[in-house]
Design a protein around this motif. Sequence first.
Motif, mmCIF file in Angstrom:
data_model
loop_
_atom_site.group_PDB
_atom_site.id
_atom_site.type_symbol
_atom_site.label_atom_id
_atom_site.label_comp_id
_atom_site.label_asym_id
_atom_site.label_seq_id
_atom_site.Cartn_x
_atom_site.Cartn_y
_atom_site.Cartn_z
ATOM 1 N N ASP A 29 0.831 -1.215 0.000
ATOM 2 C CA ASP A 29 0.000 0.000 0.000
ATOM 3 C C ASP A 29 0.863 1.261 0.000
ATOM 4 N N THR A 30 1.966 1.202 0.747
ATOM 5 C CA THR A 30 2.882 2.348 0.781
ATOM 6 C C THR A 30 3.462 2.604 -0.602
ATOM 7 N N SER B 250 0.845 4.151 -2.835
ATOM 8 C CA SER B 250 0.639 5.569 -2.530
ATOM 9 C C SER B 250 1.758 6.421 -3.118
ATOM 10 N N ASP C 105 0.809 6.802 -6.751
ATOM 11 C CA ASP C 105 -0.315 7.730 -6.918
ATOM 12 C C ASP C 105 0.121 9.180 -6.783
ATOM 13 N N ARG C 106 1.074 9.446 -5.880
ATOM 14 C CA ARG C 106 1.502 10.819 -5.636
ATOM 15 C C ARG C 106 2.621 11.267 -6.568
#
Length: 385
Positions: A174-175, A178, A181-182
């Motif tokens: 998940d990290t 993210s 995504d960023r």
Amino acid sequence: MGRMREAGVEPDAVTYNSLIAGAARRGLPIHALDLFDEMLRAGIAPDSWSYNPLMHCLFRSGHPEDAYRVFADMAEKGIAPCDTTYNTLLDGMFRAGYAMNAYRMFRYLQRAGLPVSIVTYNTMINGLCSSGKVGYARMVLRELGRTDHAPNIITYTAVMKCCFKYGRFEQGLDTFLSLLDRGYISDVYPYCTVISALVKKGRLGEANNYCDLMLQNGSRLDSVCYNTLIHMRCQEGKLDDAFELVSMMEDGGLESDEYTFAILVNGLCKMGHIEAAEKQLFYMEIKGMQSNVVAYNCLVDALCKFQEVDAAIRLLQCMKLKDDFTYTSLVHGLCRVGRYHMASKFLRICLREGNNVLASAKRAVIAGLRSSGESSYDCFEWQET
């Protein structure tokens, strides 16, 4: 410096700081200390940039007590530490195994209103994660979220590594997502981290997808990344693809290293290509890597599993370095073919050389000696050992 003096230019603090930093980068603590002493004898006053690389070098070279003495000397001379000084101290404490001392110092910096930058937070998160203090690391990460400092790729990669190391796989993934995504990912290191974790979990399809994504983003691969990809192809049994990656790596100006050869030898052995694995060892020796014990161990283990124990013994005798796994594989292999006396002999050699073997190997020797009618004395001797 001799040529400087001939030209009438005297070395100053900047000159010596540059030389000390150069010695530190090369991992030469004695040379760095000699330069520092020479600087003092010349009457040149050191500043924080004289002390920082010296401390860093001493910590990295395994001399934390000397690094602390350098910091104490800095305080005695009234030289104000900068944020780099504190970050160097924190990193050094973690490397020396004093994780909680580093944590307490971090808290002191906060209470005293001293510089706490994003580099400091990253040092703390990475150090706490590496030391197994996951709860403390998460606490510091939450605090970072409440400051004006924005977490960067180093922060997230440290958290990813920690999650994967301590079995929190989905959190680590998940990290990584993210980060994607960023738009934070600008190099190959986070990709390599998650690809390696996926390969270890057997999720090769997902690992392949991220490999493709990494290449599509135009990332320039380094040797670590190539080794990760080669390992993945070997895990999949795609040896031709693995060797093609090796060719790509070398065509790009990167050299195969010990990890590359260990991965290839292991992959070939798992597929039963013993002769090809032996050729890789030959190429490895040509490149001057005869001490690659992992690669040799892979072949010793494979030869024993194929009951080629005499070939394994010959290989062991050619090895410059041997470890616990070398002897464990050989002892198990000899026991499998019923050569318990020979297994006992190598077990004794192993112990004389200061190595050890897994308990399972000792049990196999004892059971074999008993089943072959060996004297109770020898069996008892190995039980005592």
